[in-house]
Write a protein that holds these residues in place. Structure first.
Motif, PDB file in Angstrom:
ATOM      1  N   LEU A  23      25.197  67.583  22.498  1.00  0.00           N
ATOM      2  CA  LEU A  23      24.182  67.546  23.874  1.00  0.00           C
ATOM      3  C   LEU A  23      23.278  66.383  23.641  1.00  0.00           C
ATOM      4  CD1 LEU A  23      23.309  69.227  26.289  1.00  0.00           C
ATOM      5  CD2 LEU A  23      22.176  70.690  24.813  1.00  0.00           C
ATOM      6  N   PHE A  24      22.817  66.014  22.583  1.00  0.00           N
ATOM      7  CA  PHE A  24      21.927  64.553  22.453  1.00  0.00           C
ATOM      8  C   PHE A  24      22.752  63.734  22.918  1.00  0.00           C
ATOM      9  CE2 PHE A  24      18.843  65.533  18.480  1.00  0.00           C
ATOM     10  CZ  PHE A  24      18.425  66.641  19.292  1.00  0.00           C
ATOM     11  N   HIS A  25      24.085  63.429  22.629  1.00  0.00           N
ATOM     12  CA  HIS A  25      24.765  62.434  23.077  1.00  0.00           C
ATOM     13  C   HIS A  25      25.040  62.515  24.666  1.00  0.00           C
ATOM     14  CE1 HIS A  25      28.487  59.964  23.758  1.00  0.00           C
ATOM     15  NE2 HIS A  25      28.389  59.315  22.684  1.00  0.00           N
ATOM     16  N   GLU A  26      25.115  63.317  25.076  1.00  0.00           N
ATOM     17  CA  GLU A  26      25.411  63.714  26.576  1.00  0.00           C
ATOM     18  C   GLU A  26      23.947  63.456  27.226  1.00  0.00           C
ATOM     19  OE1 GLU A  26      26.509  67.030  29.874  1.00  0.00           O
ATOM     20  OE2 GLU A  26      26.858  67.408  27.890  1.00  0.00           O
ATOM     21  N   PHE A  27      22.830  64.011  26.851  1.00  0.00           N
ATOM     22  CA  PHE A  27      21.828  63.618  27.232  1.00  0.00           C
ATOM     23  C   PHE A  27      21.293  62.120  27.329  1.00  0.00           C
ATOM     24  CE2 PHE A  27      17.088  63.121  27.379  1.00  0.00           C
ATOM     25  CZ  PHE A  27      16.616  63.551  28.626  1.00  0.00           C
ATOM     26  N   GLY A  28      21.608  61.452  26.341  1.00  0.00           N
ATOM     27  CA  GLY A  28      21.261  60.011  25.902  1.00  0.00           C
ATOM     28  C   GLY A  28      22.055  59.156  27.043  1.00  0.00           C
ATOM     29  N   ASN A  29      23.155  59.603  27.119  1.00  0.00           N
ATOM     30  CA  ASN A  29      23.856  58.777  28.128  1.00  0.00           C
ATOM     31  C   ASN A  29      23.616  59.154  29.607  1.00  0.00           C
ATOM     32  OD1 ASN A  29      25.640  57.717  26.310  1.00  0.00           O
ATOM     33  ND2 ASN A  29      27.333  59.206  26.515  1.00  0.00           N
TER      34      ASN A  29
END
Length: 285
Positions: A23-29
């Motif tokens: 989720l961190f990766h998805e939100f960052g993108n």
């Protein structure tokens, strides 16, 4: 003229995010995509193991902003200042559907995957076990893998339980092959032991098909910035969070109530950056 162009160029922010698929990766993108529409800021997500690594990179100056679980930021005495509270991360503790384990205490002597080393989830999981009187590495054998690997290990019974932190429902989790333990009664003991206001959050029945409703430990996710970052950049980030909320909600977190002004400022003991606080006040009403 050239100098003016440089002065007006969007400021570039390196954002510590997370591992691909998380989720961190998805939100960052997603945040980076929203920033492309801003005249003042551009965001480059930096994939990392998660909260602990992000805070280390923020401290060293290797990134300008970081996503983190709030309890990890408090535990590490991070000097970062919050731009806002994002979404709630839910702690999941799963065993095989046929496991005899009914309560955390039953895990003594078992093998548990707590998530990637350097992640906030692993940090919170170890706090949970210590609250229950189980010392990681002594009372339980601890493994550190990404969720797909951990879930596969649980299915093959090479581990006895797995812990992860995410929104609900978490995609890619094999049900009905697993059973999720109710952790609601551990929230208050965790608050008392670690002096952190963990949330007691419900997960309704059939959020995971066929699994009864349960309660668990909730931990807010924050976005922190370095203390010396320019105020105009902080305001640009705050504007994105407040006004691009419809585009910023990751698909797996739909239905969570976040990104309104009252939610964003609720950063607990992690101080809100003064520029963000001033901006949110200006948007009141």
């Amino acid at each position: 003229m050239a100098a003016a162009c440089v002065d007006n160029a969007p400021h570039r922010i390196r954002l510590g995010s997370g591992l691909a698929g998380g989720l961190f990766h998805e939100f960052g993108n997603t945040l980076a995509a929203a920033a492309e529409r801003s005249p003042t800021v551009r965001i480059t997500p930096v994939p990392t193991a998660g909260s602990v690594k992000n805070l280390e990179l923020l401290e060293s100056g290797a990134v300008d902003a970081a996503l983190t679980l709030a309890d990890t930021a408090v535990a590490t005495n991070s000097r970062g200042l919050a731009v806002g509270r994002l979404y709630e991360s839910y702690i999941h503790l799963a065993v095989h559907v046929d496991s005899p384990v009914q309560h955390i205490g039953d895990l003594r002597g078992t093998r548990v995957d707590v998530g990637v080393a350097g992640s906030g989830a692993a940090n919170t999981a170890e706090r949970l076990f210590r609250t229950a009187g189980l010392e990681p590495g002594t009372d339980i054998t601890v493994y550190h893998h990404e969720l797909p690997e951990a879930a596969a290990a649980l299915r093959s019974r090479t581990v006895d339980a797995i812990v992860w932190s995410a929104g609900v429902p978490t995609p890619g989790v094999a049900v009905p092959a697993i059973r999720l333990l109710d952790l609601g009664d551990w929230v208050q003991p965790m608050r008392e032991k670690f002096d952190y206001p963990y949330d007691r959050v419900p997960v309704p029945a059939n959020t995971y098909p066929g699994i009864a409703g349960f309660e668990t430990v909730g931990v807010p996710v924050l976005i922190l910035v370095a203390p010396d970052i320019a105020d105009r950049i902080v305001v640009a980030l705050a504007e994105l969070l407040l006004h691009d909320s419809g585009a910023l909600v990751p698909e797996r977190a739909r239905g969570f109530q976040f990104f309104d002004r009252r939610w964003l400022v609720n950063t607990g003991s992690i101080a809100l950056h003064p520029a963000a606080a001033s901006y949110y006040r200006s948007q009141h009403g």
